[in-house]
Design an enzyme around this catalytic site. Structure first.
Site, mmCIF file in Angstrom:
data_model
loop_
_atom_site.group_PDB
_atom_site.id
_atom_site.type_symbol
_atom_site.label_atom_id
_atom_site.label_comp_id
_atom_site.label_asym_id
_atom_site.label_seq_id
_atom_site.Cartn_x
_atom_site.Cartn_y
_atom_site.Cartn_z
ATOM 1 N N ASN A 1 -3.638 -42.618 49.657
ATOM 2 C CA ASN A 1 -3.278 -41.386 50.385
ATOM 3 C C ASN A 1 -4.174 -41.190 51.606
ATOM 4 O O ASN A 1 -4.820 -40.169 51.786
ATOM 5 C CB ASN A 1 -3.331 -40.163 49.457
ATOM 6 C CG ASN A 1 -4.698 -39.930 48.848
ATOM 7 O OD1 ASN A 1 -5.506 -40.853 48.768
ATOM 8 N ND2 ASN A 1 -4.967 -38.711 48.431
ATOM 9 N N PHE B 1 -8.326 -29.632 46.830
ATOM 10 C CA PHE B 1 -8.735 -30.089 45.503
ATOM 11 C C PHE B 1 -9.628 -31.317 45.662
ATOM 12 O O PHE B 1 -9.380 -32.153 46.535
ATOM 13 C CB PHE B 1 -7.505 -30.508 44.692
ATOM 14 C CG PHE B 1 -6.579 -29.371 44.342
ATOM 15 C CD1 PHE B 1 -6.813 -28.603 43.211
ATOM 16 C CD2 PHE B 1 -5.475 -29.078 45.128
ATOM 17 C CE1 PHE B 1 -5.943 -27.564 42.864
ATOM 18 C CE2 PHE B 1 -4.604 -28.048 44.798
ATOM 19 C CZ PHE B 1 -4.839 -27.284 43.665
ATOM 20 N N ASP C 1 -12.487 -40.556 40.417
ATOM 21 C CA ASP C 1 -11.617 -39.803 41.333
ATOM 22 C C ASP C 1 -12.472 -39.217 42.465
ATOM 23 O O ASP C 1 -12.314 -38.056 42.853
ATOM 24 C CB ASP C 1 -10.826 -38.707 40.607
ATOM 25 C CG ASP C 1 -9.751 -38.082 41.501
ATOM 26 O OD1 ASP C 1 -9.501 -38.605 42.607
ATOM 27 O OD2 ASP C 1 -9.174 -37.060 41.088
ATOM 28 N N ASP D 1 -1.064 -41.676 44.284
ATOM 29 C CA ASP D 1 -2.115 -40.715 43.918
ATOM 30 C C ASP D 1 -2.382 -39.670 44.993
ATOM 31 O O ASP D 1 -2.442 -39.954 46.177
ATOM 32 C CB ASP D 1 -3.429 -41.401 43.567
ATOM 33 C CG ASP D 1 -4.435 -40.392 43.063
ATOM 34 O OD1 ASP D 1 -4.133 -39.721 42.060
ATOM 35 O OD2 ASP D 1 -5.480 -40.215 43.699
ATOM 36 N N ASN E 1 -8.056 -31.626 41.188
ATOM 37 C CA ASN E 1 -6.687 -31.891 40.738
ATOM 38 C C ASN E 1 -6.678 -33.154 39.887
ATOM 39 O O ASN E 1 -6.997 -34.221 40.416
ATOM 40 C CB ASN E 1 -5.781 -32.056 41.967
ATOM 41 C CG ASN E 1 -4.351 -32.385 41.589
ATOM 42 O OD1 ASN E 1 -4.049 -32.718 40.441
ATOM 43 N ND2 ASN E 1 -3.451 -32.324 42.560
ATOM 44 N N ARG F 1 -10.895 -42.666 52.127
ATOM 45 C CA ARG F 1 -10.468 -41.854 53.295
ATOM 46 C C ARG F 1 -10.259 -42.624 54.597
ATOM 47 O O ARG F 1 -10.027 -42.007 55.630
ATOM 48 C CB ARG F 1 -11.472 -40.723 53.560
ATOM 49 C CG ARG F 1 -11.736 -39.802 52.405
ATOM 50 C CD ARG F 1 -10.506 -39.053 51.961
ATOM 51 N NE ARG F 1 -10.828 -37.966 51.032
ATOM 52 C CZ ARG F 1 -9.977 -37.507 50.121
ATOM 53 N NH1 ARG F 1 -8.766 -38.029 50.006
ATOM 54 N NH2 ARG F 1 -10.320 -36.523 49.332
ATOM 55 N N HIS G 1 -14.574 -34.281 50.666
ATOM 56 C CA HIS G 1 -14.040 -33.310 51.635
ATOM 57 C C HIS G 1 -15.206 -32.735 52.427
ATOM 58 O O HIS G 1 -16.304 -32.584 51.891
ATOM 59 C CB HIS G 1 -13.317 -32.160 50.923
ATOM 60 C CG HIS G 1 -12.041 -32.566 50.266
ATOM 61 N ND1 HIS G 1 -10.941 -32.990 50.962
ATOM 62 C CD2 HIS G 1 -11.700 -32.620 48.953
ATOM 63 C CE1 HIS G 1 -9.956 -33.285 50.124
ATOM 64 N NE2 HIS G 1 -10.397 -33.088 48.891
ATOM 65 N N HIS H 1 -6.644 -39.956 35.757
ATOM 66 C CA HIS H 1 -7.437 -38.739 35.518
ATOM 67 C C HIS H 1 -6.811 -37.734 34.556
ATOM 68 O O HIS H 1 -6.510 -36.608 34.933
ATOM 69 C CB HIS H 1 -7.817 -38.065 36.840
ATOM 70 C CG HIS H 1 -6.700 -37.875 37.834
ATOM 71 N ND1 HIS H 1 -5.462 -37.389 37.513
ATOM 72 C CD2 HIS H 1 -6.670 -38.114 39.169
ATOM 73 C CE1 HIS H 1 -4.722 -37.330 38.600
ATOM 74 N NE2 HIS H 1 -5.428 -37.772 39.609
#
Ligand SMILES: [Zn+2]
Length: 472
Positions: free
Chosen positions: A98, A354, A336, A156, A309, A68, A340, A236
């Site tokens: 991402n 997700f 994965d 991803d 996800n 992150r 959050h 995944h």
């Protein structure tokens, strides 16, 4: 630099087919000696770790982690994410692009390398984006990403929908000897699905996510890998059909590989209906009768910690992933790890993001589902966390070769413990495994010859005694 002697452990090094009781000597950040004579070679001021009754293996690698940073540091940072990795037994993580901004240029790669060197508790390897901004519209500068040090490219969190663009990405990446990793999701099939399409999505009134949404992209990737000769790694995987497609393609020698995450081979979509429905049905298979003394973890229906996800599949999907891990179709296990914040997850199921955290529970769940069930030997499970990811990404890691980096994990495969999300080193708490009785745990994580993390309860229990004596 210091030296460290690990005495009396069971050394498991799948890359060297080693599984024996032996000592291990680490000096100057390298593996100095393995087995007989290791103790004799130790310098006078060596620090000794008594690891009798424990397993000593190459440092574990997780090739699918969301740190992150930059841009989403309220969820996780390089410091907290790598601290969670160390607790989970991981000496290396591979972070996904991402972030905000996305890792689609050499400058952002350099920034992460710099922060990781300053604040990282474990090694951080970086992936670059396939397309600029992960938008799927134009290819990212793959050559300069490679030059900046990325170990693979992936979009991803997103999936390149345009098949020709994916083909070009494979052709470019092949020129630079970079594997392409893909989050397999066909948007036109998945649309706005939030959970696996099946009995439970209907019963719960939630929008379904058909397995074909993943399988179509796996099939596409296989065809493009065959066309271009470039390697595609499918991330995944969650559906039985995906495992079947990959198995067939690998048999034909197509350059493809796949990974599995512990939540997909432990849980099923019934978990979204709440703990009672899960333990009364699909959960029976993972709850050993002799664990009846421990209370089963409880959670309500529509708990967003079970939203990820790709989504949790059916029992036959879970079984297919386990079979794929056993027969080698799926050679890699990854978390994965997707942190959050609480406020983001504390909303209606439809609106929650997700993803779940996973670094600290990953090893235990893999051991429980694969080793403690007798499906795989310990060395085979360790290989999926060490030799296999290192080989895919050409990392100089994953073995206990003399001269290799002194990245070592000490683990107790039988240790029983309960995961408490409040005690997690991650900045986020979004784990579905809070309160779960687990079996198997890392007790020391050594990175470059230094103890990055040691389980203090293990120290107190007297199993891992350290001393700085000069007497040998
Ligand atoms: Zn993904």
């Amino acid at each position: 630099m210091s030296s460290l002697l690990l005495i009396g452990g069971r050394l498991i090094d799948p890359a060297n087919r080693l599984d024996a009781l032996a000592d291990l000597l680490l000096c100057e950040g390298r593996i100095e000696a393995v087995g007989e004579g290791a103790a004799a070679k130790a310098p006078p001021l060596v620090e000794r770790l008594d690891v009798k009754g424990l397993v000593v293996c190459p440092g574990l690698i997780d090739l699918h982690v969301h740190l992150r940073e930059p841009g989403q540091v309220s969820k996780e940072t390089i410091a907290t994410g790598t601290a969670a990795a160390a607790r989970g037994g991981f000496t290396s993580v591979v972070c996904m692009p991402n972030t905000s901004p996305a890792i689609d240029n050499a400058g952002t790669v350099a920034l992460i390398h710099e922060r990781a060197a300053e604040q990282g508790v474990v090694n951080v390897f970086v992936t670059g984006a396939i397309t600029n901004g992960l938008a799927g519209e134009e290819l990212a500068p793959i050559g300069s990403l490679k030059k900046a040090g990325v170990v693979a490219i992936t979009d991803d969190g997103h999936c390149v929908q345009n098949n020709d663009m994916m083909r070009r990405a494979l052709e470019y990446a092949k020129m630079f000897e970079l594997p392409v990793m893909d989050h397999c999701q066909d948007y036109s099939v998945v649309t706005d699905g939030v959970m696996h399409e099946g009995y439970w999505s209907t019963a719960l009134g939630l929008r379904g996510w058909p397995s074909a949404g993943e399988e179509m992209m796996v099939a596409r990737n296989i065809l493009l890998a065959e066309t271009t000769g470039g390697h595609v790694h499918c991330q995944h995987l969650s559906a039985a059909g995906s495992v079947r497609l990959l198995r067939e393609a690998k048999k034909r020698g197509v350059p493809v590989s796949g990974e599995a995450c512990p939540h997909h081979f432990t849980l099923t979509d019934a978990a979204v209906a709440g703990s009672e429905k899960f333990w009364g049905g699909d959960g029976k298979a993972i709850w050993a009768p002799d664990s009846s003394r421990t209370q089963r973890p409880a959670w309500p229906a529509y708990d967003t910690h079970f939203k990820m996800n790709p989504p949790l599949g059916s029992t036959s999907d879970r079984e297919a992933i386990l079979e794929g891990l056993v027969d080698g179709t799926l050679q890699i296990i990854a978390s994965d790890h997707a942190p959050h914040s609480n406020y983001e997850k504390e909303v209606e199921f439809d609106y929650a993001p997700f993803g779940i955290t996973g670094l600290e529970t990953e090893l235990a769940l893999a051991l429980m589902q694969l080793y403690h069930t007798g499906r795989l030997g310990l060395s085979e499970v360790v290989a999926k966390f060490t030799q296999a990811p290192a080989r895919l990404l050409r990392l100089p890691k994953g073995t206990l070769n003399v001269g290799a980096d002194a990245d070592v994990t000490v683990l107790d495969p039988d240790r029983e413990w309960v995961f408490d999300k409040a005690a997690s080193a991650s900045k986020s708490r979004n784990s579905p495994f809070h309160g779960w009785p687990l079996r198997g745990k890392a007790v020391a994580t050594i990175v470059g010859g230094k103890k990055a993390w040691v389980d203090q309860t293990q120290m107190a229990g007297g199993l891992l005694l350290t001393s700085n004596t000069g007497i040998t």
